[in-house]
Design an enzyme around this catalytic site. Structure first.
Site, PDB file in Angstrom:
ATOM      1  N   TRP A 130       5.174 -52.923  14.887  1.00 53.13           N
ATOM      2  CA  TRP A 130       5.063 -52.621  16.381  1.00 53.13           C
ATOM      3  C   TRP A 130       3.892 -53.245  17.111  1.00 53.13           C
ATOM      4  O   TRP A 130       2.916 -53.362  16.491  1.00 53.13           O
ATOM      5  CB  TRP A 130       4.872 -51.067  16.417  1.00 53.13           C
ATOM      6  CG  TRP A 130       4.861 -50.510  17.991  1.00 53.13           C
ATOM      7  CD1 TRP A 130       5.684 -50.884  18.977  1.00 53.13           C
ATOM      8  CD2 TRP A 130       3.745 -49.575  18.353  1.00 53.13           C
ATOM      9  NE1 TRP A 130       5.241 -50.178  20.117  1.00 53.13           N
ATOM     10  CE2 TRP A 130       4.161 -49.449  19.759  1.00 53.13           C
ATOM     11  CE3 TRP A 130       2.919 -48.828  17.870  1.00 53.13           C
ATOM     12  CZ2 TRP A 130       3.367 -48.633  20.584  1.00 53.13           C
ATOM     13  CZ3 TRP A 130       2.014 -47.775  18.824  1.00 53.13           C
ATOM     14  CH2 TRP A 130       2.443 -47.680  19.885  1.00 53.13           C
ATOM     15  N   ASP A 212       2.840 -44.321  10.016  1.00 46.97           N
ATOM     16  CA  ASP A 212       3.329 -44.010  11.200  1.00 46.97           C
ATOM     17  C   ASP A 212       4.738 -43.403  11.002  1.00 46.97           C
ATOM     18  O   ASP A 212       5.542 -44.194  10.734  1.00 46.97           O
ATOM     19  CB  ASP A 212       3.492 -45.277  11.883  1.00 46.97           C
ATOM     20  CG  ASP A 212       3.543 -45.289  13.340  1.00 46.97           C
ATOM     21  OD1 ASP A 212       3.929 -44.112  13.801  1.00 46.97           O
ATOM     22  OD2 ASP A 212       3.284 -46.066  14.281  1.00 46.97           O
ATOM     23  N   LYS A 247      10.969 -39.232  20.321  1.00 42.25           N
ATOM     24  CA  LYS A 247      12.118 -39.947  20.212  1.00 42.25           C
ATOM     25  C   LYS A 247      13.151 -38.494  19.568  1.00 42.25           C
ATOM     26  O   LYS A 247      14.230 -38.032  20.158  1.00 42.25           O
ATOM     27  CB  LYS A 247      12.388 -40.591  19.009  1.00 42.25           C
ATOM     28  CG  LYS A 247      12.092 -42.271  19.514  1.00 42.25           C
ATOM     29  CD  LYS A 247      10.421 -42.567  20.152  1.00 42.25           C
ATOM     30  CE  LYS A 247      10.299 -43.677  20.385  1.00 42.25           C
ATOM     31  NZ  LYS A 247       8.863 -43.826  20.764  1.00 42.25           N
TER      32      LYS A 247
END
Length: 398
Positions: A130, A212, A247
């Protein structure tokens, strides 16, 4: 009079959010934004889940205060994070959980904690990862190294390259950033057997896992997506885990996340928690209430929990179906466009294999915006626009 701010230069646009700014300014009525990682429904909107609406109604009816939360956040929410992420695999008194402003906030708290408490630590991050990961660690003044993740074919995990780099170059005490599931940006995850090999090297080199875990439930399911994380913790007794509920609860604007620290003993966990609280106190002091209250309200109610799980499964299956639809339609052109490798990828993102030149042509000629690396937000695709999207992709590949 001299003006202090006159010497400040304009910062370059964010590599992903800057694309959205360009998208918003584009007058093309047929434009598509497949860059930013948000889930969209068939109408192109990011929906509010029914379970979230119901929880907010309960909160509105029963809320009696807007007082500050404690530094580590809502107790019920912290328990929920512990249960969702770790299950019963780790004794509760070995896990410290702090509610944070989103997954990004969790990563920054973890980074500042490592900088202040683990002198000399370096953070190994996958290449690619990311785009905000290296920026966060750099802002926290942590040295960053990279390990190989993507194979030469850009469609598979280079496990040998990854483990070889760690064995050769990582130092005991270094931290290693791992994507718990649904790797961003590639969508390429380790297999269960791969995770065992990764965990063995992490233990062998005495590395600190920094996991993560932003997409739990979007890969194979809520419990299935925790397999990699729990495999790592079968081999080591210390870790940092950064969680986001943007999300899987659709709570993008509420900024609700958590950082969890796993220690080898209850005493060590308590001491580490006190230092994590110091990090938070000098940053944002305490987290916002509403997002955490939504999660806690849903998971405290059996009916709302079941509704949330159904909604999450519907989102996961729809993303899978969008992948399959894209692959089928590209194959149906009869021009040899084989995107079947996308079917092995998981979560919201996929590396498409499109070049930077093809990405630029998609934007300039068709109003389709994706990241320069070729990463596509599959969750931003639309069944009704799939024909136009596939035609555009085919045109830039011909």
């Amino acid at each position: 009079m001299s003006h202090r701010f006159s010497v400040i230069s304009v910062a370059p646009p964010d590599s992903i959010l800057g694309i959205t700014e360009a998208f918003n300014a584009d007058p093309n009525p047929a434009k598509m934004n497949l860059s930013v990682g948000v889930y969209k429904d068939q109408s192109g909107q990011t929906p509010v889940l029914k379970s979230v609406k119901a929880a907010e109604k309960k909160i509105l009816e029963n809320e009696v205060t807007k007082g500050y939360l404690s530094i580590d956040g809502l107790p019920a929410y912290r328990d929920d994070v512990r249960n969702l992420v770790f299950g019963d695999s780790i004794a509760a008194d070995r896990v410290a959980v702090l509610q944070t402003p989103g997954g990004t906030g969790a990563l920054r708290v973890a980074a500042d904690f490592m900088r202040t408490q683990l002198p000399g630590v370096r953070v190994w991050i996958p290449n690619p990862t990311w785009a905000n990961h290296p920026a966060i660690f750099s802002a926290a003044e942590l040295p960053v190294e990279t390990y190989r993740y993507l194979g030469d074919d850009r469609t598979s995990l280079d496990l040998d390259g990854m483990l070889g780099a760690l064995r050769e170059k990582a130092r005991p005490g270094d931290a290693i950033l791992l994507h718990g599931c649904c790797h961003n940006p590639t969508g390429i995850d380790p297999t269960p057997e791969d995770w065992k090999q990764i965990a063995a090297v992490v233990a062998e080199k005495n590395l600190l896992p920094l996991i993560d875990f932003a997409y739990q439930g979007f890969g194979d399911g809520i419990e299935q997506d925790a397999l990699g994380l729990r495999t790592i913790l079968d081999h080591v007794d210390e870790a940092l885990v950064c969680t986001s509920f943007s999300k899987n609860f659709g709570l993008y604007s509420e900024r609700v996340g958590a950082v969890s620290l796993v220690a080898s003993s209850a005493d060590e966990c308590s001491a580490a928690l006190s230092q994590l609280k110091c990090v938070v106190r000098t940053n944002y002091s305490n987290p916002p209430r509403h997002g955490g209250a939504i999660v806690a309200t849903i998971l405290a109610d059996a009916e709302l929990t079941e509704l949330w799980k159904q909604e999450l499964e519907e989102m996961r299956l729809r993303i899978t179906n969008l992948r399959e639809q894209f692959v089928r339609q590209m194959e149906s052109t009869g021009k040899g466009y084989d995107f079947s490798f996308l079917l092995r990828q998981k979560g919201m993102f996929s590396y498409s294999g499109l070049s930077a030149m093809q990405v630029d042509e998609l934007k300039s000629k068709h109003g389709i915006y994706i990241v320069g690396s070729g990463r596509i937000n599959v969750a931003g695709m639309s069944e009704t626009k799939m024909d136009a999207f596939c035609e555009a992709v085919a045109s830039v590949m011909s």
